[in-house]
Design an enzyme around this catalytic site. Structure first.
Site, mmCIF file in Angstrom:
data_model
loop_
_atom_site.group_PDB
_atom_site.id
_atom_site.type_symbol
_atom_site.label_atom_id
_atom_site.label_comp_id
_atom_site.label_asym_id
_atom_site.label_seq_id
_atom_site.Cartn_x
_atom_site.Cartn_y
_atom_site.Cartn_z
ATOM 1 N N GLY A 163 -33.735 -106.628 86.292
ATOM 2 C CA GLY A 163 -34.074 -107.107 87.619
ATOM 3 C C GLY A 163 -35.214 -106.295 88.195
ATOM 4 O O GLY A 163 -35.766 -105.413 87.544
ATOM 5 N N ASP A 419 -38.200 -99.036 106.068
ATOM 6 C CA ASP A 419 -38.493 -100.448 106.321
ATOM 7 C C ASP A 419 -37.217 -101.241 106.559
ATOM 8 O O ASP A 419 -37.265 -102.438 106.833
ATOM 9 C CB ASP A 419 -39.262 -101.044 105.139
ATOM 10 C CG ASP A 419 -38.489 -100.958 103.839
ATOM 11 O OD1 ASP A 419 -37.739 -101.886 103.529
ATOM 12 O OD2 ASP A 419 -38.628 -99.944 103.136
ATOM 13 N N GLU A 450 -44.612 -94.017 101.573
ATOM 14 C CA GLU A 450 -44.567 -95.422 101.976
ATOM 15 C C GLU A 450 -44.376 -95.659 103.465
ATOM 16 O O GLU A 450 -43.602 -94.955 104.117
ATOM 17 C CB GLU A 450 -43.414 -96.116 101.254
ATOM 18 C CG GLU A 450 -43.476 -96.015 99.745
ATOM 19 C CD GLU A 450 -42.438 -96.899 99.096
ATOM 20 O OE1 GLU A 450 -42.762 -98.065 98.809
ATOM 21 O OE2 GLU A 450 -41.307 -96.428 98.899
ATOM 22 N N GLU A 472 -46.386 -98.397 99.413
ATOM 23 C CA GLU A 472 -46.445 -99.643 100.154
ATOM 24 C C GLU A 472 -46.922 -99.317 101.564
ATOM 25 O O GLU A 472 -46.415 -98.382 102.197
ATOM 26 C CB GLU A 472 -45.065 -100.318 100.227
ATOM 27 C CG GLU A 472 -44.616 -100.913 98.912
ATOM 28 C CD GLU A 472 -43.258 -101.578 99.027
ATOM 29 O OE1 GLU A 472 -42.841 -102.197 98.029
ATOM 30 O OE2 GLU A 472 -42.612 -101.474 100.095
#
Length: 579
Positions: A163, A419, A450, A472
Site C-alpha cells: 500500500g 496536517d 513538512e 510536503e
C-alpha cells in the site's frame, strides 16, 4: 467464615499473578514500568503474550500518550515482535547477531488497503532476524519517524506492504535478500549492505550502500552516493552478564561504506549505566534533570511525556542524551525544550518534542547564534530527532530545530507541522520553519521536514550538505494573498540564503498536496520548490517534484524547470552552477 475465605482466595490469586510477573521479570525497576526487559530463559509463550498485549494497546493509537521500550537481552527468541506507535524494540547485544529472532521484527498495517502513510513514531534496532512468515518477506511497513538500525535480516524485507507508504530510513543494516518498496513514495538507506533493491516511486537515496541499485537518473528517481563523508552512528544500550548495562558510542568515521559492526570489532567507547541519570516521566522535571547534567551525568530518558517549564540544558562536552521508547518533551511556558551547548562530542538521540500551547521561539537549539568553535574530530551529533507542531497538542512554535554550532552531524530528523490531529489548522498550529541552520559545515542524512508556513528548511551556514530530503509543503494556505514570499506564490520548501557561497544537496523530494475549499477557490500555487544562489559552490543533485489534489508548483528551482501540475512527477537533475 465465607467472607474470610473469599478474601484469602483473592489474595492468593493476586500473589500468584505477582509471582508469575516477577518470575517473567519483564519489568526492570531500573528503567521503570514502561520498559519491558526480556531474556531467552523466560517462557517464550509468555514473552509473546506480553508482546501481544502491547501490540493490542498501541496499534492504531496515533496520538497516544503511552510510550514503551521493549528490551531483549542477548539470546535466541522464537517470537513475533510487532512494533506499533510509540514503541521501540531494541536488542541489547554489542552486535545484532547476539540477539537473534526466529519470527519477525515487524510493523504491519491492518487497514483494508494497507495504507501506511501515517505509520509513524516507532523503531527497531540491533537484531538478527530469520523471518518466519507466511509471506516471502518480512514487513516493516512504515512512514516517517520509524527507522530500522543495526539490523541483520536473513531474507527479504518490504517497507510498505503493497500500500501507500511515505517513509523511511534503513541505517547500518544488512539485508541478505531483497529490500524495497511496492508503491512507497520515498526511502533513505545509509551505510548498509543489500542483496538487492527493488521498487519505489518518487525518491530513493542510497549513501555508502553496498548492493545499491544502479545510478539511472532520470529513468528512475534513484540517487546513489558511494560513501558517507562523515558519520557517527547512533549510541545504543547494551547488556552483558559480565558488565551489566552500558551505552556504546560508536566512533566517528569518514568516507565509509557498509555496516560498522560486521567483523564484531566496532570502534567506540563504553559508558557504564552508573554514569547516566535515568529520568522518569512524572517524577523528573527540567530542574532535576539539569541538576544531574550539571553534575557531569549523562542522561537516559525513559518512556513517557515530560512537561517542562524550563529548558533542559546539555552543557558539558561528551555528554550523551539517549531516549528509550520515544520520550517526549513538552515546553509549557513558551520556553525551549532542549538547549544543547556548543561543546565537543555532545550526542542527543531518540527524542521527541511537542510544541506547547504557549508559543516558543524555538524548541530545540544547538549552540548559540554566532558560534565559532570547530570540533572537526569530535563534533556534536543528533540522531532520530522528531518534532511536532500540533497533532497531539494544539501547540505552536516559530521554529522546531535551530542549529548554530559548526560541524554538527544530523542523522535522521522528522520535523512536522501537523496536517491532521489536534490543532491542525492554518490559524492554530502556526509555525514558520522546521529547520534553520546558521552553523558552518553541517551535514545531515535523512531530513524529513513538512508543512511549515514559511521556508521549511532555511540554510544560512556555509558548506552545508544534505543527503536525502523529503518535504510536503503546507496543505491549506487559504490563498497566495496570505501565503507569498514578497509577491511570489508561496515559500520555497528548501531555501539556501542568498549570501551562502557553498552548499551541496543530493536527492530532494518536494511535493504539493493542496486541499481545502479556500485553497481550491483561490487556486493556490507554489512558485519554486527550492531556491538557491546561482554560484559556483552551490551544487544540487536530483530533485523530484510531485503535485497531487489541487494546484501545483510553477517551477522546481529558481524559476527554472517545468511546472508540476496535478498528478505529475517531474525529475530535475539539479544544478551545478559552475556550468
Amino acid at each position: 467464615m465465607k467472607l474470610n475465605y473469599i478474601i484469602w482466595l483473592l489474595l492468593f490469586l493476586a500473589a500468584c499473578q505477582s509471582t508469575e510477573k516477577k518470575n517473567l521479570n519483564i519489568n526492570n525497576s531500573m528503567f521503570g514500568d514502561r520498559v519491558l526487559v526480556f531474556d531467552d530463559g523466560m517462557d517464550q509463550k509468555e514473552i509473546q503474550k506480553a508482546l501481544d498485549e502491547i501490540h493490542q494497546e498501541q496499534a492504531g493509537e496515533e496520538f497516544s500518550d503511552q510510550r514503551y521500550a521493549l528490551l531483549f537481552k542477548p539470546g535466541t527468541y522464537e517470537v513475533d515482535i510487532t512494533v506499533d506507535f510509540y514503541v521501540q524494540a531494541l536488542g541489547l547485544g554489542k552486535t545484532p547477531g547476539q540477539t537473534t529472532v526466529h519470527g519477525a521484527v515487524q510493523s504491519v498495517e491492518t487497514s483494508n488497503n494497507n495504507n501506511v502513510t501515517t505509520q509513524f513514531w516507532r523503531g527497531a534496532e540491533n537484531f538478527k532476524v530469520y523471518p518466519d512468515t507466511a509471506e516471502p518477506w518480512m514487513y516493516w511497513a512504515v512512514s516517517q519517524a520509524a527507522p530500522m538500525r543495526r539490523m541483520h535480516i536473513i531474507g527479504n524485507v518490504n517497507f510498505d506492504k503493497g500500500g501507500w507508504g511515505s517513509g523511511g530510513v534503513l541505517a547500518n543494516s544488512i539485508v541478505t535478500g531483497r529490500a524495497g518498496l511496492t508503491t512507497g513514495q520515498q526511502w533513505f538507506t545509509r551505510n548498509s549492505e543489500l542483496g538487492s533493491w527493488e521498487g519505489g516511486n518518487w525518491n530513493r537515496v542510497f549513501v555508502g550502500v553496498k548492493g545499491a541499485p544502479e545510478k539511472n537518473w532520470p529513468e528512475q528517481p534513484v540517487t546513489v552516493v558511494d560513501e558517507a563523508p562523515v558519520i557517527r552512528d547512533k549510541p545504543f544500550l547494551v547488556f552483558s552478564e559480565e558488565h551489566g548495562y552500558f551505552v556504546f558510542v560508536p566512533q566517528l568515521t569518514k568516507n565509509s561504506t557498509g555496516v560498522s559492526w560486521k567483523d564484531g570489532n566496532e570502534s567506540g567507547r563504553e559508558i557504564p549505566i552508573e554514569d547516566f541519570y535515568i529520568a522518569k516521566a512524572g517524577k523528573d522535571d527540567a530542574a532535576s534533570i539539569n541538576e544531574a547534567l550539571s553534575s557531569g551525568k549523562n542522561l537516559l530518558l525513559t518512556p513517557g511525556i515530560y512537561e517542562l517549564s524550563q529548558e533542559i540544558v546539555v552543557g558539558k562536552e561528551n555528554t550523551v542524551v539517549l531516549g528509550l521508547g520515544l520520550p517526549t518533551l513538552v515546553p509549557t511556558q513558551g520556553n525551549k525544550a532542549l538547549a544543547v551547548g556548543d561543546k565537543e562530542g555532545i550526542i542527543v538521540a531518540g527524542i521527541m518534542v511537542d510544541a506547547g500551547v504557549q508559543s516558543s521561539d524555538v524548541l530545540i537549539q544547538v549552540g548559540q547564534e554566532g558560534s565559532d568553535k570547530n570540533y572537526s574530530g569530535n563534533p556534536i551529533s543528533l540522531h532520530d530527532l522528531y518534532c511536532r507542531i500540533g497533532g497531539a497538542i494544539a501547540g505552536t512554535a516559530k521554529t522546531c530545530l535551530e542549529i548554530n554550532a559548526n560541524r554538527v552531524i544530523g542523522d535522521h530528523f522528522w520535523l512536522w507541522r501537523a496536517d491532521h490531529g489536534t490543532g491542525a489548522d492554518w490559524f492554530v498550529n502556526k509555525s514558520d520553519h522546521g529547520l534553520i541552520v546558521n552553523g558552518d559545515d553541517v551535514t545531515i542524512y535523512g531530513l524529513f521536514n513538512e508543512h511549515f508556513q514559511h521556508y521549511q528548511t532555511y540554510w544560512k551556514g556555509e558548506r552545508g550538505r544534505v543527503y536525502f530530503y523529503q518535504s510536503e509543503i503546507p496543505y491549506e494556505p487559504p490563498s497566495n494573498e496570505v501565503w507569498n514570499d514578497n509577491g511570489k506564490p508561496g515559500y520555497a520548501s528548501y531555501k539556501i540564503a542568498d549570501g551562502v557561497e557553498e552548499h551541496q544537496a543530493w536527492g530532494l523530494g518536494i511535493y504539493s498536496f493542496f486541499r481545502g475549499e479556500e485553497t481550491e477557490k483561490n487556486n493556490v500555487r507554489l512558485e519554486n520548490a527550492m531556491e538557491a544562489p546561482e554560484k559556483p559552490g552551490i551544487k544540487i543533485t536530483h530533485i523530484s517534484a510531485f503535485a497531487g489534489r489541487l494546484g501545483g508548483m510553477n517551477h522546481i528551482l529558481n524559476g527554472k524547470g517545468p511546472a508540476t501540475n496535478i498528478g505529475e512527477l517531474n525529475l530535475y537533475n539539479g544544478w551545478n552552477f559552475e556550468n
